[in-house]
Design an enzyme around this catalytic site. Structure first.
Site, PDB file in Angstrom:
ATOM      1  N   ASP A   1      36.204  47.194  49.462  1.00 49.27           N
ATOM      2  CA  ASP A   1      37.501  46.552  49.594  1.00 49.27           C
ATOM      3  C   ASP A   1      37.551  45.772  50.904  1.00 49.27           C
ATOM      4  OD1 ASP A   1      40.351  46.350  48.674  1.00 49.27           O
ATOM      5  OD2 ASP A   1      40.701  47.329  50.598  1.00 49.27           O
TER       6      ASP A   1
ATOM      7  N   GLU B   1      34.781  42.335  48.577  1.00 48.79           N
ATOM      8  CA  GLU B   1      35.713  41.227  48.757  1.00 48.79           C
ATOM      9  C   GLU B   1      35.386  40.540  50.083  1.00 48.79           C
ATOM     10  OE1 GLU B   1      39.888  42.261  46.752  1.00 48.79           O
ATOM     11  OE2 GLU B   1      39.371  43.624  48.377  1.00 48.79           O
TER      12      GLU B   1
END
Length: 903
Positions: free
Chosen positions: A505, A535
């Site tokens: 994340d 990400e």
């Protein structure tokens, strides 16, 4: 709860001869104030290393002194003289800063750099266990300015050896149990032992500090496996003064209910292994990162509403063992078609779901009512649901998914059983991990890291406050021991739970160098290649390399680490993640009508927008590769890195395995909901299902890693919710019976959606926007065909950028193209695993059929892919596509993705 003890007693704790931490303290509150600081100060100064500190913005006149107090008693008010200090050290203006320190702290504003005298350096380790206040004084000793200091630079320098400590946490063996905790600023520490997860402490053992590493350790001459523990740590905090914190272990491998106590376990112990665990191996379906086809799944979503799963197992790890359940039948069918990986949304210990007696609201109401969301919001903090992006303990499985959260062993065993059951279904297992922030910090009862080494583990701003650009308290993995925790944690999951890949994340908030060290460590520990995805968004206090070279899209090329690409995603879907109001409807995408099928709010858009969008989709199909040459809509041929994407290069990857292609994941509206907003209202539900499949085809045909959100293949809806992380079970449902997709089950929660309710309400109340079972079945089967086509040939999984450049060629490009049709051919001659001499795919998103021609394919012997001509083909329309060899002409039905092959 925080209890305060008198200052006189506090000084006994803070003096040179500490009173041992008593057993009674182990049964006390989570924090006891031993001595309150007179008043709070900002931390504007920053330690650069063990001897240098910088004070941004400070003048250089006056005398600089470093005051210290073991009882946190310093009172430093401008215009007065310092009170309560136990002593002070003089600092002088430094003339130079070492290159490594200058680079690490390049983001600091200008200001004097101060240096400790050489004879005082030996005192610093001990002084870091006290309150430190840096003061700029006038000649008469009055305070001109005072500040605390951010300590990470000094602690990393003083205790660099801690990075190599192999046994942080509890390590039981047959004859003894070791405890080791990194707490270099603690004045003393002890370990409290409990026989169970709920009884009172039975023993306390004082810890001894190792001066070289800053770790505190003890050895108890017994195997304590199966028992529980916490630490008692006396430490000076940023604002609360000297406190005694009762805290769980950051390296906990399991916990009691609601994470109140750490569990002592040897993860190699036979009693924690399901039968056959040691010999368990993942399916050998992924030889290269580009072979990955990922299904992103939430443990609770998977089985919570599956009536073919026994009630006690619904929403639990154990549900994956129900091999004949509807959900497991669905996963096995996906694996058979070509899905390789399940990526589980966070399954480490999370802070936002009660593990005992969580609330179970029962919403009801009209399709466009607000009553459902009102009830969900009422119990949002106490219900059984959250995505899990709220880390509490990184190394322990989440207890709410276990059959018994109180038993620290059950979550370990059942997690491993889940992994085995997914392997047996033909699927590898990946984890979504969130090392970029913690749920809380400071003296909050659910804060772990910050209550052990205050101010160290988090990234701080100019005043010493914690940066929160990631939504929560940002961690600082550029600091040695936070970076170590992230690396040690992934190593643990790969080694002890056989995790095959990790999805990070907000990975752009991590340093590239740390991620590369992590890759090497996890591969070595696992004895195999472990794929890292993440990400790579570039924002916040680290944006554009402000603090370090990031693990972001533009900075990871050449690393082999994959990042999610927004290039084709936004072009396919239309608009962007931040849209609201009429932009949610009016900003259409390539699949849902941009220019060629305008909705009522789109207005008249220039044809140029559709041409640009088509090229952006091609960029995604070409793997977003920097070096790939694309014939663009304006008639030029440019490398993808030379094509603009909102001020950035459109192509950013150096190899196909460095890009993750997707059109839907857990964030933002689902694809069905996105298209409910953007497709013209008169579009039938059957055609909407076809549009969804076209979007999935762009992912299936793209070079790189293919990533899909669970339920995207069965038209999943969240009733237009743009952020369902805390929207309860109601807005996060999956139906493995394929009867509904849950569109129109109430207005989505107000927190993130209320501003758009006026747009949403008429849509949710429109029964025509809900798919029929036949529509869901079509999308399900057509998607499996796409998986089979991709899995059946390496031509849709080319290994290198050179392979893509040499073998992938788009046609129907340039100024005269039909922009609603994307067409490409891939040369398979001599390519390992190609299966075909060539492969040609075409995607027509228009409502009408189109004919496109490629002179380079004239005279070739192409035929429809066998998947399309099979009796059980999911999309019968694809079989009506045609190819005229004499002219190199393809006729493509409306809203159809089709593949031709050459033997």
């Amino acid at each position: 709860m925080i209890r305060t003890i008198p200052f006189a007693l506090a000084t006994a704790f803070a003096g040179s001869a500490h009173a041992a931490i008593p057993l009674a303290a182990c049964n006390g509150p989570s924090a006891t104030a031993l001595a309150a600081a007179p008043h709070a100060l900002e931390a504007r100064a920053v330690w650069l290393n063990r001897e240098l500190a910088k004070w941004p913005g400070a003048p250089t006149d006056g005398k600089f002194r470093l005051y210290h107090s073991p009882a946190a008693a310093i009172d430093a008010i401008v215009g007065r003289k310092v009170k309560g200090a136990a002593g002070a050290l003089e600092l002088a203006i430094a003339n130079a800063v070492p290159q490594d320190a200058a680079e690490r702290f390049k983001y600091l504003a200008a200001g004097p750099v101060l240096k400790l005298a050489d004879q005082d350096l030996a005192r610093l380790p001990a002084l870091h266990r006290e309150q430190l206040v840096l003061v700029r004084e006038a000649p008469n000793g009055t305070i001109l300015a005072a500040t605390r200091l951010q300590a990470a630079g000094a602690l990393d320098d003083l205790y660099a050896a801690a990075e190599q400590v192999p046994d942080l946490g509890a390590t039981p063996s047959k004859k003894r149990t070791g405890f080791r905790l990194w707490a270099p600023t603690a004045q003393q520490a002890a370990v409290c032992l409990f026989d169970s997860g709920s009884g009172r402490a039975g023993a306390v053992h004082q810890l001894t500090m190792d001066a070289a590493t800053g770790t505190w350790n003890a050895h108890v001459p017994a195997d304590l496996s199966g028992r529980y523990y916490t630490y008692a740590v006396d430490v000076v905090t940023e604002n609360a003064g000297l406190v005694r914190n009762l805290v769980t272990d950051p390296y906990s491998v399991s916990l009691s209910t609601d994470s109140q106590r750490s569990y002592i376990a040897d993860l190699d112990a036979d009693r924690l292994k399901p039968a056959g665990w040691d010999k368990e191996r993942a399916p050998q379906t992924v030889k290269s990162a580009v072979d990955m086809a990922v299904y992103e799944l939430h443990v609770r979503d998977f089985s919570r509403d599956d009536e073919t799963v026994p009630q006690p197992k619904r929403g639990k790890y154990a549900a994956f063992g129900e091999t004949d359940s509807n959900g497991m039948r669905h996963l096995k069918a996906l694996a058979k078609a070509g899905m390789t990986d399940i990526h589980l949304l966070p399954v480490y210990d999370i802070a936002s779901v009660p593990e005992k007696n969580c609330a179970l609201p029962r919403p009801a109401g009209a399709p466009d009512a607000d009553t459902q969301q009102a009830l969900v919001r009422k119990t949002a903090r106490t219900d059984c649901y959250n995505w899990g992006y709220d880390p509490w303990h990184y190394n322990a499985p989440e207890g709410s998914y276990a059959s018994d959260a109180q038993d620290g062993a059950r979550r370990i065993v059942e997690f491993r059983e889940m992994v085995m059951n997914l392997h047996r279904a033909g699927l590898r297992v990946g984890m979504d991990v969130v090392y970029n922030h913690t749920f809380v910090a400071g003296q909050d009862a659910k804060s772990v890291l910050d209550r052990i080494v205050p101010g160290y583990y988090h990234r701080l701003n100019a005043t010493g406050g914690i940066e929160r650009s990631t939504c929560c308290d940002n961690t600082a993995t550029e600091n040695r021991m936070m970076g170590k925790l992230m690396i040690d944690s992934t190593v643990l999951w790969a080694r002890h739970y056989k995790i095959d890949s990790f999805r990070f994340d907000l990975m752009g908030h991590q340093p590239r160098a740390t991620m590369e060290r992590l890759q090497a460590a996890v591969d070595q520990a696992a004895g195999r290649s472990v794929q890292l995805l993440g990400e790579g968004w570039n924002f916040g206090e680290v944006a554009n390399g402000a603090r370090f070279v990031q693990a972001s899209q533009l900075s990871l090329n050449g690393s082999g680490i994959g990042t999610f690409s927004d290039r084709a995603r936004d072009a396919v879907r239309g608009g962007g993640a931040g849209d609201s109001g009429e932009a949610l409807v009016g900003r259409q995408g390539w699949i849902n009508g941009l220019v060629y099928d305008a909705n009522a709010k789109a207005g008249t858009r220039p044809a140029l927008e559709l041409l640009r969008a088509a090229d952006m989709v091609r960029i995604g199909l070409a793997g977003t590769l920097r070096s790939y040459p694309l014939a663009t809509f304006d008639g030029s041929t440019r490398k993808l890195e030379d094509i603009d994407y909102s001020g950035q290069p459109a192509g950013y990857a150096s190899a196909p395995g460095e890009v993750v292609n997707y059109v839907e994941n857990h964030d933002n509206q689902t694809l069905w909901d996105n298209n409910a907003l953007k497709l013209p209202l008169e579009t039938s539900s059957a055609e909407r299902a076809r549009v969804q499949v076209l979007a999935l085809a762009t992912t299936a045909f793209s070079q790189g890693i293919a990533y899909y959100h669970a339920g995207v293949d069965i038209l999943r809806s969240k009733s237009l919710d743009r952020n369902s992380f805390n929207s309860g079970d109601w807005f996060n449902r999956l139906d493995w019976t394929y009867r509904t997709n849950f569109f129109g089950t109430g207005l989505p929660p107000a927190d993130d959606n209320a501003k758009d309710w006026p747009l949403f309400k008429p849509l949710l109340g429109n029964a025509a926007l809900r798919p029929q079972p036949a529509d869901i079945a079509f999308a399900r089967d057509a998607f499996r065909d796409l998986l089979a086509i991709r899995a059946g040939t390496t031509l849709l999984r080319l290994r290198t950028a050179e392979d893509v450049a040499q073998r992938l060629r788009f046609f129907n490009t340039g100024p005269q193209q039909e922009p609603t049709v994307i067409a490409a051919t891939i040369d398979g001659k001599g390519y390992a695993g190609a299966r075909f001499a060539g492969l040609t795919y075409l995607i027509n998103v228009d409502k009408v059929a189109h004919v496109v021609t490629d002179a380079g394919l004239r005279g070739r012997q192409l035929r429809l892919h066998p998947v399309h001509t099979a009796a059980n083909a999911g999309d019968k329309r694809a079989a009506t596509a045609g190819y005229d060899s004499a002219n190199g002409t393809f006729s493509i039905p409306p809203r159809t993705a089709v593949v031709f092959v050459e033997d």
